[in-house]
Design a protein around this motif. Sequence first.
Motif, mmCIF file in Angstrom:
data_model
loop_
_atom_site.group_PDB
_atom_site.id
_atom_site.type_symbol
_atom_site.label_atom_id
_atom_site.label_comp_id
_atom_site.label_asym_id
_atom_site.label_seq_id
_atom_site.Cartn_x
_atom_site.Cartn_y
_atom_site.Cartn_z
ATOM 1 N N ASN A 110 40.887 2.748 9.897
ATOM 2 C CA ASN A 110 41.820 3.847 9.633
ATOM 3 C C ASN A 110 41.683 5.002 10.616
ATOM 4 O O ASN A 110 42.622 5.762 10.802
ATOM 5 N N ASN A 111 40.511 5.160 11.208
ATOM 6 C CA ASN A 111 40.265 6.256 12.138
ATOM 7 C C ASN A 111 39.537 5.707 13.369
ATOM 8 O O ASN A 111 38.311 5.768 13.443
ATOM 9 N N PRO A 112 40.270 5.163 14.355
ATOM 10 C CA PRO A 112 39.642 4.509 15.502
ATOM 11 C C PRO A 112 38.778 5.433 16.366
ATOM 12 O O PRO A 112 38.044 4.961 17.211
ATOM 13 N N ASP A 113 38.853 6.745 16.135
ATOM 14 C CA ASP A 113 38.016 7.675 16.892
ATOM 15 C C ASP A 113 36.589 7.731 16.353
ATOM 16 O O ASP A 113 35.711 8.316 16.989
ATOM 17 N N THR A 114 36.357 7.140 15.186
ATOM 18 C CA THR A 114 35.037 7.166 14.566
ATOM 19 C C THR A 114 34.313 5.849 14.815
ATOM 20 O O THR A 114 34.759 4.794 14.372
ATOM 21 N N THR A 115 33.214 5.926 15.531
ATOM 22 C CA THR A 115 32.372 4.760 15.802
ATOM 23 C C THR A 115 30.976 5.038 15.268
ATOM 24 O O THR A 115 30.456 6.141 15.423
ATOM 25 N N ILE A 116 30.400 4.031 14.646
ATOM 26 C CA ILE A 116 29.055 4.170 14.091
ATOM 27 C C ILE A 116 28.140 3.101 14.666
ATOM 28 O O ILE A 116 28.594 2.036 15.089
ATOM 29 N N SER A 117 26.874 3.406 14.683
ATOM 30 C CA SER A 117 25.833 2.418 14.941
ATOM 31 C C SER A 117 25.204 2.136 13.582
ATOM 32 O O SER A 117 24.935 3.062 12.822
ATOM 33 N N PHE A 118 24.973 0.874 13.251
ATOM 34 C CA PHE A 118 24.424 0.544 11.942
ATOM 35 C C PHE A 118 23.288 -0.452 12.081
ATOM 36 O O PHE A 118 23.188 -1.189 13.063
ATOM 37 N N ILE A 119 22.422 -0.436 11.080
ATOM 38 C CA ILE A 119 21.346 -1.416 10.944
ATOM 39 C C ILE A 119 21.335 -1.841 9.486
ATOM 40 O O ILE A 119 21.280 -0.988 8.590
ATOM 41 N N PHE A 120 21.398 -3.133 9.235
ATOM 42 C CA PHE A 120 21.210 -3.692 7.902
ATOM 43 C C PHE A 120 19.934 -4.510 7.966
ATOM 44 O O PHE A 120 19.806 -5.397 8.809
ATOM 45 N N CYS A 121 18.994 -4.221 7.077
ATOM 46 C CA CYS A 121 17.730 -4.964 7.104
ATOM 47 C C CYS A 121 17.135 -5.035 5.707
ATOM 48 O O CYS A 121 17.585 -4.353 4.786
ATOM 49 N N LYS A 122 16.108 -5.853 5.590
ATOM 50 C CA LYS A 122 15.361 -5.894 4.343
ATOM 51 C C LYS A 122 14.697 -4.541 4.155
ATOM 52 O O LYS A 122 14.299 -3.898 5.129
ATOM 53 N N ASP A 123 14.575 -4.115 2.916
ATOM 54 C CA ASP A 123 13.945 -2.827 2.643
ATOM 55 C C ASP A 123 12.480 -2.901 3.066
ATOM 56 O O ASP A 123 11.800 -3.887 2.803
ATOM 57 N N MET A 124 12.018 -1.864 3.724
ATOM 58 C CA MET A 124 10.657 -1.854 4.262
ATOM 59 C C MET A 124 9.739 -0.960 3.435
ATOM 60 O O MET A 124 8.770 -0.426 3.937
ATOM 61 N N TYR A 125 10.071 -0.780 2.166
ATOM 62 C CA TYR A 125 9.265 0.064 1.290
ATOM 63 C C TYR A 125 7.828 -0.422 1.329
ATOM 64 O O TYR A 125 7.603 -1.634 1.275
ATOM 65 N N PRO A 126 6.848 0.388 1.449
ATOM 66 C CA PRO A 126 6.776 1.842 1.406
ATOM 67 C C PRO A 126 6.807 2.501 2.788
ATOM 68 O O PRO A 126 6.423 3.656 2.913
ATOM 69 N N LEU A 127 7.236 1.784 3.806
ATOM 70 C CA LEU A 127 7.294 2.375 5.137
ATOM 71 C C LEU A 127 8.341 3.468 5.190
ATOM 72 O O LEU A 127 9.266 3.515 4.389
ATOM 73 N N LYS A 128 8.218 4.345 6.192
ATOM 74 C CA LYS A 128 9.153 5.462 6.291
ATOM 75 C C LYS A 128 10.567 4.972 6.573
ATOM 76 O O LYS A 128 10.767 3.917 7.169
ATOM 77 N N SER A 129 11.531 5.753 6.138
ATOM 78 C CA SER A 129 12.928 5.392 6.369
ATOM 79 C C SER A 129 13.342 5.844 7.765
ATOM 80 O O SER A 129 12.655 6.627 8.405
ATOM 81 N N PHE A 130 14.496 5.357 8.208
ATOM 82 C CA PHE A 130 14.982 5.648 9.551
ATOM 83 C C PHE A 130 16.493 5.665 9.535
ATOM 84 O O PHE A 130 17.121 5.138 8.626
ATOM 85 N N SER A 131 17.080 6.275 10.562
ATOM 86 C CA SER A 131 18.535 6.331 10.634
ATOM 87 C C SER A 131 19.068 5.882 11.991
ATOM 88 O O SER A 131 20.266 5.950 12.225
ATOM 89 N N SER A 132 18.201 5.416 12.882
ATOM 90 C CA SER A 132 18.642 4.962 14.201
ATOM 91 C C SER A 132 17.673 3.919 14.742
ATOM 92 O O SER A 132 16.568 3.741 14.208
#
Length: 160
Positions: A78-100
């Motif tokens: 719907n908005n071709p000007d918006t591009t994202i980088s994504f990661i889908f993975c198994k949850d790594m609990y209790p390791l720290k979270s990340f966004s990139s």
Amino acid sequence: MDKDKSYQKRFTAKDKMGNLHTVTIYDDEYMKIDNVFYAYKFRNLMHYGLTLNVMGDIKSVNGYEKVWGLQGYATSVNNPDTTISFIFCKDMYPLKSFSSMYEANQINGVYFAGRNPDDGYVDDFGYWRSYEWTDYFERIFNTRNKDVKMRMYMAMQVAK
């Protein structure tokens, strides 16, 4: 497509803030995250392996790396000007979270790499076939079912 279950995978993913999202991967081109459609491409496999702290030096244990997730890029339909980088993975609990990818690479034992050209199989007609991205789904989601019961982790970053 949702009612007919003609998608490839549907799963629930937790983000860095602990919010839950429903992700549906329809085919090799389109996916939906919380009712927003994206055209996407996978770029890397996320690998995670055992590491040991030897006298303050972190060492990887060879042979124990596993495919842990997928990284890619997506553009909103719907908005071709918006591009994202994504990661889908198994949850790594209790390791720290990340966004990139950069933040994920700071976790001991995590690295990203493209598909190995030697990964593949011989089909029923005797021809060599290289693995496609979807061939890694079973290892990442731990199921062949379309609906994944395991909660996944999702990192997302909007391109600027």
